[in-house]
Structure formats: structure tokens, C-alpha cells
Scaffold this active site. Structure first.
Site, PDB file in Angstrom:
ATOM      1  N   GLU A 138       1.004  -1.299  -0.119  1.00 28.57           N
ATOM      2  CA  GLU A 138       0.148  -0.152   0.462  1.00 28.57           C
ATOM      3  C   GLU A 138       0.946   0.904  -0.169  1.00 28.57           C
ATOM      4  OE1 GLU A 138      -0.484  -2.750   2.336  1.00 28.57           O
ATOM      5  OE2 GLU A 138      -2.057  -2.766   3.008  1.00 28.57           O
ATOM      6  N   CYS A 157      -0.210  -0.639   8.360  1.00 30.79           N
ATOM      7  CA  CYS A 157      -0.808   0.248   6.831  1.00 30.79           C
ATOM      8  C   CYS A 157      -2.173   0.843   6.769  1.00 30.79           C
ATOM      9  CB  CYS A 157      -0.649  -0.127   5.969  1.00 30.79           C
ATOM     10  SG  CYS A 157       0.824  -1.094   5.163  1.00 30.79           S
ATOM     11  N   THR A 169      20.585 -39.631   3.497  1.00 34.21           N
ATOM     12  CA  THR A 169      20.957 -38.981   2.130  1.00 34.21           C
ATOM     13  C   THR A 169      21.922 -37.596   2.511  1.00 34.21           C
ATOM     14  OG1 THR A 169      18.583 -38.772   1.777  1.00 34.21           O
ATOM     15  CG2 THR A 169      19.786 -36.685   0.629  1.00 34.21           C
ATOM     16  N   ARG A 207      20.601 -22.888  -6.659  1.00 29.87           N
ATOM     17  CA  ARG A 207      22.482 -21.857  -7.472  1.00 29.87           C
ATOM     18  C   ARG A 207      22.328 -21.264  -8.658  1.00 29.87           C
ATOM     19  NH1 ARG A 207      24.042 -27.160  -5.444  1.00 29.87           N
ATOM     20  NH2 ARG A 207      22.892 -28.121  -6.961  1.00 29.87           N
ATOM     21  N   GLY A 254      15.740 -39.034   3.187  1.00 29.71           N
ATOM     22  CA  GLY A 254      15.539 -40.553   1.938  1.00 29.71           C
ATOM     23  C   GLY A 254      13.858 -41.171   1.539  1.00 29.71           C
ATOM     24  N   VAL A 299      12.680 -41.005   5.484  1.00 26.13           N
ATOM     25  CA  VAL A 299      12.518 -40.159   5.908  1.00 26.13           C
ATOM     26  C   VAL A 299      10.950 -39.797   5.427  1.00 26.13           C
ATOM     27  CG1 VAL A 299      12.336 -37.367   6.283  1.00 26.13           C
ATOM     28  CG2 VAL A 299      14.315 -38.684   6.218  1.00 26.13           C
TER      29      VAL A 299
END
Lengths: 360, 360
Positions: B55, B89, B201, B212, B293, B296
């Protein structure tokens, strides 16, 4: 009048060929177009197993038979050179006075395999080969594979699984996919000459494995792998007579048990998957859809005898203790080419093919 | 001049909101449009965490400040009512003399939660709620979920698997997906505030778990579940400083082992997944991408604490003895709604959401 150079007559012939879908059985689908001075004389297709070939069908559609003299024929598969259920087409084509023949694909069937083309050329007909070849090959993928691979059937592995890669909750019959996806499977089945399952699937699911959306003159054979002789004649597959059922077993007692039924028993001391496929090939079966279960699928992955995989990734999760799809023997990693990816009902259908077969 | 009734100002505000993507961190994306007599005065968006709200940003874009008197404001989220990093606001909007405010979505955050609207109405501003509500909700799905679910993060399970439902050949690191699919995963990561993996993992893959393709001011925290204390400070996750790394462990020795590193150790005698998520919520993490993995993933399926699943179905088969995806505890069957199905490199990406969350 559209000049011939601007009209894709072979594309029209390919379109005609499709009219034979589900009707030609172990014969290929073939389309033919007769053209003269850039004007369409007639179209034709192979109308069904044991019925007239595409070239003859087109010939019968020509209004004025004298027009055929010096005409051009577009045909999706090499005209046959052997006396089968009908006289050899190449002989008739030459006799009609056709001047030029465009052939999309050479017939890999050993009784033809270039002989049709040789005959035509020897009788003064100009032959051009290869127009729209890849589309023509794709039209009869199973047929082509079969005759190029020493009559081993084309094998497709079909599996429905959850998004976490499972088949069902242990000890329960789990309906993974909805009616739309099931109907799609029935359409898939109609493209195969045999549907193969293991005894576990036959026993637990007691499936019909039929094509219910269309009456087929040659419905796919239901094949049960029943090495240990667990299947009994009370199953739907044995009693419904909806399609032939073949039982591959190493239990000789099955011969007696199924003696009074329509089920054909293939008994051997020992069946390997390769031997089963060879026997199916000997019986003329050009294509097999393997519908599971997990161990049968795993066994196929452990051989080189499969060309395509169709998975229905159902929009569900079943959890880490549910039954895994594709279990069993070690297998090499195989890279595939995507053929189709599409939402079908409550599943994402993925069709992929071995890369070496992808362009065939 | 286009009359206001024909222009979809809220759609424009939603479009503006998107400009804050990857910049607002734990704040929602918000867009605002100021209109007077059917004429656009200014657009604005929440430009970044700790920076001005949509706003105020729109207000600063108005050419002639006197125009704002009696104008109409379209804003995708309820104007805030609390003194945070910026003044509330709602107070400013009333002070500017804005006559009417259209709010797409009420803010679920407890410090706002309708107070902004109450304030505006109490100060003579007409407020309409609900225009394009579902699009506004979707814009800040994780934020909305978090504040509606007692500050538990939104959890998405991400898995790459072969068409036969496997993760990799046993004992080998298997690259299932290609660069295109890997890049897609990095785009996915940027939408989450934490990336979670198990110790297996972390150890086997030694991954970076970073985004990246873009420099992020607030990259997702890397969370490792390391109950048994197997992870060591030599891993990339512990050394690369590319993003914060948090280790959840029940091995008190990990505190000492990681004392000299930037890794934050959360030690408890016993961690349940629920407790981990509660702790992440306490730390302000609104969304978690669980990258595996298999155990999990299986553990998450066994809880109710997940909302979405993203699978990359790689166009490969690994065979029946390869490592299965999603292993472990029993879990209920969960039906999902399809969000997206798309070919990404050598994989078919499927995004599906729990049906109860699908419309949120």
C-alpha cells in the site's frame, strides 16, 4: 482438381489404414490410395483379418475400372507377394496396369520382405519406397517388431501405482484408479493380442482382463503364469468364455484340473519367461500386455524381453508399508523415451519406450 | 480512460504482488493498486522483507499526492494493523483519505486477522472483502497454512523415482534425473524456507541443497534429521556456508562435534517428526520441502503432517531389487488433487495436494 504434387496421398493412405484398427488381428493395418493425373480414383484399407487387402479394396472402389491403367498407387505397406487367404496383391497390381507404386514401408514378414517390390519392378512398375515411413512403421509397431525379432512378441508392462510407488495396502484389494482410468486400460488392451498376469493377480483380483467397451472379433488371449499350479477352474478367467485363456504351468495336475474347461494348458517342467514368450510367438501372438503383479513385472524387468512401459500414477499415497510395485530379481537400469504423458481420470498416464525401440 | 467496472484492478494487484517473489521471506507477497474515477493512480507491491508494504509502495508511486483523496485501493491482503518494521498500513490508508478498499483476502496472521479491516471501517473507509480471494490465497499458500495451523509449517514431499517406483540401484548413487529436472528442483526449493533430509541422504549424497540459479537474501535453511548422530562436520552442508544448516539429533555428542561450525544443533532425548515441525515453526519456518530419503518420506506419510507431494517420474526403470521409494511405517491411503503434470527434462513432474488443502 488439385495437382498431385500438392496433395499428400500417402498421408491419406495412412488415414485410411486406421479404419482397420481392431479388425486386422495378426495382419497389419494397411491403407491404399489410387491416383491418376493428380485426381483421386479411390481409397481402400485392409478391412479385416481374412478379408481383402487394402490395394484390392481400393481397386473395388474405382468407379471406372479402365481408369486404373497407368495410375499411381500409394500404399502404406509393401504389397504382398504370397498366396495367403487372398491372391498376392503385387501380381494383381501389375495386371491392372498400375504405372507407379509408392510404398511407405517394406513388409518385414518373411513371406513378403521385399519380394512384392521385386515382383512389381520385374513387371515394369516403378516403385518408390520410404515416403512417410516412420508413420507407417508406427501404425504396425507390434507387427513390425514381431517379424524383425524372430517372432518374439512386443511386450508392454502396464502398472497402476500410487504416487509413492505402491500397488496397494497389504492384504486388501485397493482400487487405485477410477473408472476413467480403468476404461483407458480397456482401450489399451484392445491394441494387444495377449494380456498376461501372474497367478497371484489371477487369484487375488479374479479379474476378467477383457475389453468391454467394444465387441472384438479377436479379443486378446488371457495368459496366466501359474508355475506352481495355484489357479483353479472356478476363476472368471476360466469360466467366462469372454476370450481364450491360456495357462502356463509346471504343475502337471493342472492339465487334469482344467481338462473340462475351455482353458488351454501349456505344461512344461520348467518355464522361463523367454520360453513363455517364444511359445506365445509360436502361437502367433505378436504383442503382450503384462498387467502384473509386482513379481511378474519385476521378472520382466530382469529380462531384456520388454519394449514399453505404461504406468498410471494414481493421485494417492499408500505409505511406506504398502505393497511395492515391481519387486524381485535384479535388473539393469534402462533409459526410456517418453511417448505420452497425460492426465487420465485420477491418474497421470505415462507411456515410455526403450530408446532403441523409440524410433521404430 | 477505461471505466473501472471494465478493468480488473484486483487482477492487476495480484500481478504486482508477484514482483515480490523470493524477496519477502516470511512475509506474504502483496500487491496494491490505487484507482480514482476509473483511472489508475499507481501500483505497488511488498518489495522485500523489512521493506515497505504494498500500500505504501503504491502511495509512493502516485504522481500527484492530492489525487489519493477519495480514491479506491485494491489490495491482495488485508492491510496490516500492527506496528512492525513499518507503521500499520490501515492507519496510513485512513489518513490518506482513501474512500474504498477492496481486500482480496483477510490476513490469517494473529496480529492482523481482521483488525486492519475493523480499523478502516471504524475510520469511515468502505471495505469490500473477497474479490479474487482464491488467487490471493494461492499466492501465499504456505503463509496462510502456517498461520491457520497453529504455526506448523506447510510440508511438501519431493521425490525423484524411476517409472518402476525406485530411487536407485542398491549401493550406487544413481543419477535418475537430468540437468533440466535438477534445475527445476532448484526452482522448487526457492519457494520453501527449509529443505529437510535424513542423515542417510546427507551421508550418501553429501548434497548442497542450495538454490544455485538465483542469489537469495534468505536461502532455505538446510535441516538434517540425525537422530543417531551419524553426520559429521566434514559434509558440504556443514562447511559450505551457502545457507544455514540445522541438525536435529538425539545424540548429545553432536553438540560438541559441531561446536566450531556454523551448524545449529537442536538436541533432544527424543525427536518426533511432529516435534521437529513444531520447533521449525517456532523458529519461524513456514514451509518445508522434504527431499528424502525413502525412510524419511515414509515417516512423513505415516503422520498427517504433509500437504503436498512433488514427484519426478524419471524415464528409467531400475528393476525389482533397486531401492524402493517411500519405505517404513504404515500409513493411511490419502487421495490427492492434481496441481500440475508436466514433462521436465527426462522426467514427468507430478504435483498433487491433499484434497482438503487443494482449494486453499
Amino acid at each position: 482438381m488439385i495437382p498431385s504434387t500438392e496433395t499428400d496421398w500417402m498421408a491419406l493412405a495412412l488415414q485410411e489404414a486406421q479404419k482397420g484398427r481392431y479388425l486386422t488381428y495378426t495382419n497389419p493395418m494397411v491403407g491404399a490410395v489410387l491416383v491418376k493425373h493428380g485426381r483421386l480414383l479411390a481409397v481402400g484399407h485392409h478391412v479385416g483379418f481374412g478379408h481383402e487387402h487394402a490395394e484390392v479394396n481400393a481397386y473395388h472402389h474405382v468407379q471406372n475400372p479402365e481408369d486404373i491403367q497407368d495410375s499411381t498407387l500409394y500404399v502404406t505397406l509393401e504389397p504382398c507377394a504370397h498366396q495367403g487367404k487372398t491372391p498376392p496383391c503385387c501380381r494383381q497390381i501389375a495386371a491392372w496396369g498400375v504405372k507407379t507404386v509408392y510404398v511407405a514401408q517394406v513388409d518385414p514378414h518373411e513371406v513378403v520382405a521385399g519380394k512384392g517390390i521385386v515382383y512389381l519392378r520385374a513387371h515394369g512398375v516403378t516403385v518408390h519406397i520410404g515416403q512417410h515411413e516412420s508413420e507407417a512403421e508406427a501404425l504396425n509397431r507390434h507387427y513390425n517388431f514381431f517379424y524383425r525379432q524372430h517372432e518374439l512378441p512386443y511386450v508392454t508392462l502396464k502398472a497402476a501405482m500410487s504416487l509413492d510407488g505402491k500397488l496397494g495396502q497389504v492384504g486388501q484389494r485397493t482400487a487405485l484408479t477410477d473408472t476413467t482410468a480403468s476404461t483407458d486400460v480397456q482401450h489399451l488392451r484392445a491394441d494387444y493380442q495377449a494380456i498376461l498376469v501372474g497367478s497371484e493377480t489371477a487369484l487375488v483380483d479374479d479379474p476378467q482382463l477383457t475389453v468391454r467397451w467394444r465387441q472384438l472379433d479377436y479379443p486378446p488371449v488371457r495368459v496366466i503364469l501359474d508355475r506352481r499350479g495355484r489357479v483353479r477352474p472356478t476363476l472368471q478367467l476360466a469360466t467366462d468364455q469372454a476370450a481364450p485363456t491360456w495357462l502356463f504351468t509346471s504343475d502337471s495336475q493342472q492339465i487334469q484340473r482344467f481338462a473340462e474347461t475351455a482353458v488351454k494348458v501349456f505344461y512344461r517342467d520348467h518355464w522361463t519367461l523367454t520360453a513363455v514368450l517364444q511359445m506365445l510367438g509360436e502361437q502367433g501372438v505378436q504383442s503382450v500386455l503384462v498387467e502384473g503383479g509386482a513379481r511378474v513385472h519385476g521378472a520382466f524387468l530382469a529380462t531384456d524381453h520388454w519394449q514399453e512401459i505404461v504406468t498410471y500414477q494414481a493421485l494417492k499415497t499408500l505409505g511406506g508399508q504398502a505393497q511395492a510395485s515391481f519387486v524381485g530379481a535384479p535388473a539393469p537400469t534402462v533409459s526410456l523415451a517418453l511417448v505420452q504423458s497425460q492426465v487420465v481420470g485420477n491418474a497421470v498416464k505415462i507411456v515410455a519406450r526403450r530408446k532403441e525401440d523409440a524410433d521404430v
